[in-house]
Design an enzyme around this catalytic site. Structure first.
Site, PDB file in Angstrom:
ATOM      1  N   GLY A  75       0.810  -1.218   0.000  1.00 28.76           N
ATOM      2  CA  GLY A  75       0.000   0.000   0.000  1.00 28.76           C
ATOM      3  C   GLY A  75       0.845   1.270   0.000  1.00 28.76           C
ATOM      4  O   GLY A  75       0.517   2.247  -0.685  1.00 28.76           O
ATOM      5  N   ASN A 157      -8.090   3.901   8.286  1.00 32.04           N
ATOM      6  CA  ASN A 157      -7.491   2.751   8.969  1.00 32.04           C
ATOM      7  C   ASN A 157      -7.544   2.844  10.493  1.00 32.04           C
ATOM      8  O   ASN A 157      -7.368   1.855  11.182  1.00 32.04           O
ATOM      9  CB  ASN A 157      -6.030   2.571   8.529  1.00 32.04           C
ATOM     10  CG  ASN A 157      -5.243   3.855   8.604  1.00 32.04           C
ATOM     11  OD1 ASN A 157      -5.583   4.841   7.955  1.00 32.04           O
ATOM     12  ND2 ASN A 157      -4.200   3.866   9.408  1.00 32.04           N
ATOM     13  N   GLN A 185      -7.940  -0.509   3.279  1.00 31.26           N
ATOM     14  CA  GLN A 185      -8.785  -1.071   4.344  1.00 31.26           C
ATOM     15  C   GLN A 185     -10.140  -1.564   3.850  1.00 31.26           C
ATOM     16  O   GLN A 185     -10.917  -2.097   4.645  1.00 31.26           O
ATOM     17  CB  GLN A 185      -8.988  -0.035   5.466  1.00 31.26           C
ATOM     18  CG  GLN A 185      -7.707   0.312   6.230  1.00 31.26           C
ATOM     19  CD  GLN A 185      -7.159  -0.844   7.077  1.00 31.26           C
ATOM     20  OE1 GLN A 185      -7.859  -1.831   7.347  1.00 31.26           O
ATOM     21  NE2 GLN A 185      -5.909  -0.740   7.491  1.00 31.26           N
ATOM     22  N   ALA A 206      -1.813  -6.621   0.259  1.00 29.74           N
ATOM     23  CA  ALA A 206      -2.251  -8.009   0.487  1.00 29.74           C
ATOM     24  C   ALA A 206      -2.331  -8.381   1.967  1.00 29.74           C
ATOM     25  O   ALA A 206      -3.144  -9.223   2.354  1.00 29.74           O
ATOM     26  CB  ALA A 206      -1.288  -8.968  -0.223  1.00 29.74           C
ATOM     27  N   CYS A 335       1.839   2.623  11.756  1.00 30.02           N
ATOM     28  CA  CYS A 335       3.078   3.327  11.429  1.00 30.02           C
ATOM     29  C   CYS A 335       3.365   4.471  12.384  1.00 30.02           C
ATOM     30  O   CYS A 335       4.470   4.974  12.429  1.00 30.02           O
ATOM     31  CB  CYS A 335       3.053   3.832   9.996  1.00 30.02           C
ATOM     32  SG  CYS A 335       1.726   4.950   9.676  1.00 30.02           S
TER      33      CYS A 335
END
Ligand code: PLP
Length: 357
Positions: A75, A157, A185, A206, A335
């Site tokens: 992504g 997300n 998402q 994925a 993140c």
């Protein structure tokens, strides 16, 4: 650390475990399909067949043409490619130097926009209302004939909040610019069809749908002006240089196939689980704030704050204590967790910085 150490894993939006049938596809290709898909001998041709079959599966799942799917490392790369590749191509060809992004985007989008600013692009951040929904009217106010790209994610997300993608796509089209949506998402969880929703670019990963990490794709609508990010080979029709990772790509396609099977029943099942979890939290913890409404969000994500006027607790220590009790959850995006910064998503929704921590 073994799986049994986490009897309750509730961090599926950060990443999912790999489905055993996906990992067996990957293992088998690592053993057997080692040819380079660019080689013309039989080993290469076999790899090429797997590559193109996987591309077809992924394209079919979003109603795209196989020639509109380009494999990436996930992504993050897809978002970077969408923003940076489009911005540079649009500026070179049409002199457009303005980008619009929502203020609740994943950092893969926000930091790509920041990078573009350092290269002379102007970036407008569009804010959201208290429910986390973007003000489409603000995009309408800001979009102009210098706008190279608009980027608004499908579902957030951190909160699961869904954005009015169709409405935004229509507006972007009317203004003859390019629309990117980060669908990391939502792919595999709710139907995402590029023609029904109207995006020109989208990012897929994925590992959010029981597939492998380090593989994803970008959908690029035919005719969209976009530069490549990686140079050095003619793979992916000159859009993404580098030898394709056939085992991961085949595993990605398998994960997409599995996610599409029984998607609707699973959606309703997850809806029930969300209601149950909300009820349990409401009945056991006082002064909690649920940061999304059920009608405007996907049920796979539940975002909860503890009211700062009742609780003085840092999210990191709460998470560590829950971890000790065997419950794995995240505070904010994967993140940014690890930083003590309040969530940019909840701040954009107008939440108190102390409550968002
Ligand atoms: N976009 C969103 C909305 C995400 O949730 C994530 C993953 O956390 C990404 C992008 C980045 O995807 P990847 O981890 O595959 O690079």
């Amino acid at each position: 650390m073994k799986k049994e150490d986490y009897p309750i894993y509730l961090d599926y939006s950060a990443t999912t475990p790999i489905d055993p049938s996906v990992s067996s596809v990957i293992e088998s290709h690592y053993r057997n399909t080692y040819g380079n898909a660019s080689s013309i001998h039989s080993y290469g041709r076999i790899a090429k067949v797997i590559l193109e079959e996987s591309r077809e599966i992924i394209a079919g799942s979003i109603g795209a043409e196989p020639s509109e799917i380009f494999f990436t490392a996930g992504g993050t790369e897809s978002d970077n490619h969408a923003l940076i590749g489009t911005a540079f191509a649009q500026r070179r060809k049409y002199g457009k130097d303005h980008i619009i992004v929502s203020s609740v985007e994943h950092h893969a989008v926000l930091d790509s926009a920041k990078y573009l600013m350092s290269h002379g692009f102007r970036v407008t951040h569009i804010t959201v209302d208290e429910h986390g929904i973007i003000y489409t009217a603000n995009i309408e106010e800001q979009i102009n004939d210098k706008t190279a790209l608009v980027s608004v994610m499908h579902a957030n997300n951190e909160t699961g909040v869904l954005q009015p993608i169709r409405e935004i796509a229509k507006l972007v089209k009317k203004n003859r610019t390019v629309f990117h949506s980060d669908t990391v998402q939502t792919i595999g969880k709710i139907p995402v069809k590029v023609d029904e929703l109207g995006m020109d670019l989208l990012a897929i990963s994925a590992h959010k749908i029981y597939g492998p990490k380090g593989i994803g794709a970008i959908y690029i609508r035919k005719g969209t002006d976009i530069d490549a990010l990686l140079h050095g080979g003619s793979q992916e029709r000159n859009n993404r240089a580098g030898t394709e990772n056939i085992p991961l790509i085949a595993g990605f396609a398998k994960a997409i196939e599995l996610a599409q099977r029984g998607q609707e029943e699973l959606f309703h099942h997850v809806e029930k689980l969300r209601s149950l979890l909300k009820e349990i939290i409401q009945n056991t913890v006082r002064d909690v704030i649920f940061n999304s409404t059920e009608e405007h969000s996907i049920p796979h994500i539940l975002n909860v704050s503890l009211d700062s006027s009742t609780y003085i607790i840092e999210s990191e220590s709460l998470l560590l204590n829950m971890d000790l009790k065997g419950v794995a959850v995240s505070s904010g995006s994967a993140c940014t967790s690890g930083s003590v910064q309040p969530s940019h998503v909840l701040l954009a929704m107008g939440r108190d910085p102390k409550t968002t921590q």
